[in-house]
Enzyme design. Structure first.
Site, PDB file in Angstrom:
ATOM      1  N   HIS A 157       0.828  -1.213   0.000  1.00  0.00           N
ATOM      2  CA  HIS A 157       0.000   0.000   0.000  1.00  0.00           C
ATOM      3  C   HIS A 157       0.861   1.261   0.000  1.00  0.00           C
ATOM      4  CE1 HIS A 157      -4.192  -1.427   0.631  1.00  0.00           C
ATOM      5  NE2 HIS A 157      -3.623  -2.460   1.242  1.00  0.00           N
ATOM      6  N   ASP A 164      -7.636  -1.607  -1.066  1.00  0.00           N
ATOM      7  CA  ASP A 164      -8.543  -2.558  -0.431  1.00  0.00           C
ATOM      8  C   ASP A 164      -9.960  -2.095  -0.715  1.00  0.00           C
ATOM      9  OD1 ASP A 164      -6.358  -3.858   0.648  1.00  0.00           O
ATOM     10  OD2 ASP A 164      -6.548  -2.945   2.623  1.00  0.00           O
ATOM     11  N   GLU A 246      -6.253 -12.331   0.626  1.00  0.00           N
ATOM     12  CA  GLU A 246      -7.227 -11.299   1.007  1.00  0.00           C
ATOM     13  C   GLU A 246      -8.124 -10.983  -0.194  1.00  0.00           C
ATOM     14  OE1 GLU A 246      -4.863  -7.996   2.331  1.00  0.00           O
ATOM     15  OE2 GLU A 246      -4.220  -8.996   4.170  1.00  0.00           O
ATOM     16  N   HIS A 249      -7.948  -7.216  -1.506  1.00  0.00           N
ATOM     17  CA  HIS A 249      -6.648  -6.565  -1.742  1.00  0.00           C
ATOM     18  C   HIS A 249      -6.218  -6.717  -3.198  1.00  0.00           C
ATOM     19  CE1 HIS A 249      -2.383  -5.711  -0.186  1.00  0.00           C
ATOM     20  NE2 HIS A 249      -2.185  -6.102  -1.446  1.00  0.00           N
TER      21      HIS A 249
END
Length: 275
Positions: A157, A164, A246, A249
């Site tokens: 990130h 996200d 995830e 993500h």
């Protein structure tokens, strides 16, 4: 010396002392706000997402206390999604496709400063702080958060092209604010039981530290599987790559800054056009 002379001498002494004190106060060599280092700014390749697409919903979780730490995260000054321009433009393309199907994207986190990652690390090392465990990691021992890969000292990130996010069925239902002290429900509980979110049912909530969050976990079936595949398919078509652990993500490829981890704060003032 006359009384008048003594008075004039005393006044001159006071004036000299006051001038010396004033000079010392504003001296650039002393610590203080005037001498503090300015906050870093984002390179010109970054942009606030709503400058590219105003229809994408934003629920920036780390500006609130409703996250796995339980407090506002360092570096998040304003609830604004900041991304590199290619990533923001690609999200706009995804949004155009989903809007035609009656859906909208909703982002939870975008660019993340290194100071926020450092905050996560400090929290993970403090094994006594488990205030949000019952919701975000009920089945994971906090001492294993590093080993199991839920927390790391660096985050993609911070490079600016990772986001996200989830999908919301339109018309969007407003998410009620989390109130500290609210009963915590496991993030993998049925959608009607866990914290209410405007997202379609993805099988878990956002930031759920559990293997059920793995995008292709075989226990995710039916409508939940359809929803995950819809999100991944739309994102992949626009150049985003999903992190298998995830479902929320995604990283836009190729990254503008594949090896640079930034630390400017999440604020409109950090990006060009708002300074």
């Amino acid at each position: 010396m006359t009384r008048l002379s003594r008075t004039r001498t005393a006044l001159r002494t006071l004036a000299v002392t006051a001038a010396a004190l004033l000079t010392a106060t504003v001296s650039p060599g002393l610590a203080g706000p005037a001498g503090a280092s300015p906050e870093p700014k984002a390179p010109e390749e970054f942009v606030a997402l709503d400058r590219v697409d105003r229809t994408i919903l934003q629920e920036m979780r780390y500006t609130t206390v409703h996250n796995f730490v339980g407090e506002r995260i360092d570096g998040y000054r304003q609830p604004v999604c900041i991304l590199t321009k290619p990533a923001a433009t690609a999200l706009h393309k995804v949004q155009r496709v989903l809007l035609k199907q009656g859906y909208s994207l909703k982002v939870y986190d975008c660019y993340r400063p290194q100071r926020a990652v450092d905050h996560f690390v400090r929290w993970a090392e403090n094994l006594d702080d488990e205030r949000m465990k019952a919701e975000f990691y009920p089945n994971v021992d906090k001492s294993r958060l590093f080993t199991d890969g839920y927390i790391a000292e660096k985050s993609g990130h911070s490079r600016g092209s990772t986001v996200d996010l989830t999908i919301v069925k339109l018309p969007a239902v407003r998410t009620r604010p989390y109130v500290p002290g609210d009963p915590l429900v496991p993030c993998f509980a049925p959608a009607g039981e866990r914290f209410p979110d405007s997202s379609v049912d993805m099988g878990t909530g956002y930031d759920c530290f559990d293997t059920l969050s793995h995008t292709d976990d075989p226990r995710i079936t039916g409508e939940q599987r359809v929803n995950r595949d819809l999100l991944r398919g739309a994102m992949s078509a626009a150049g985003f790559v999903n992190l298998p652990e995830e479902w929320w993500h995604f990283t836009y490829k190729p990254e503008v800054f594949p090896a640079t981890y930034f630390d400017f704060p999440v604020s409109r003032r950090s990006v060009a056009g708002h300074r």
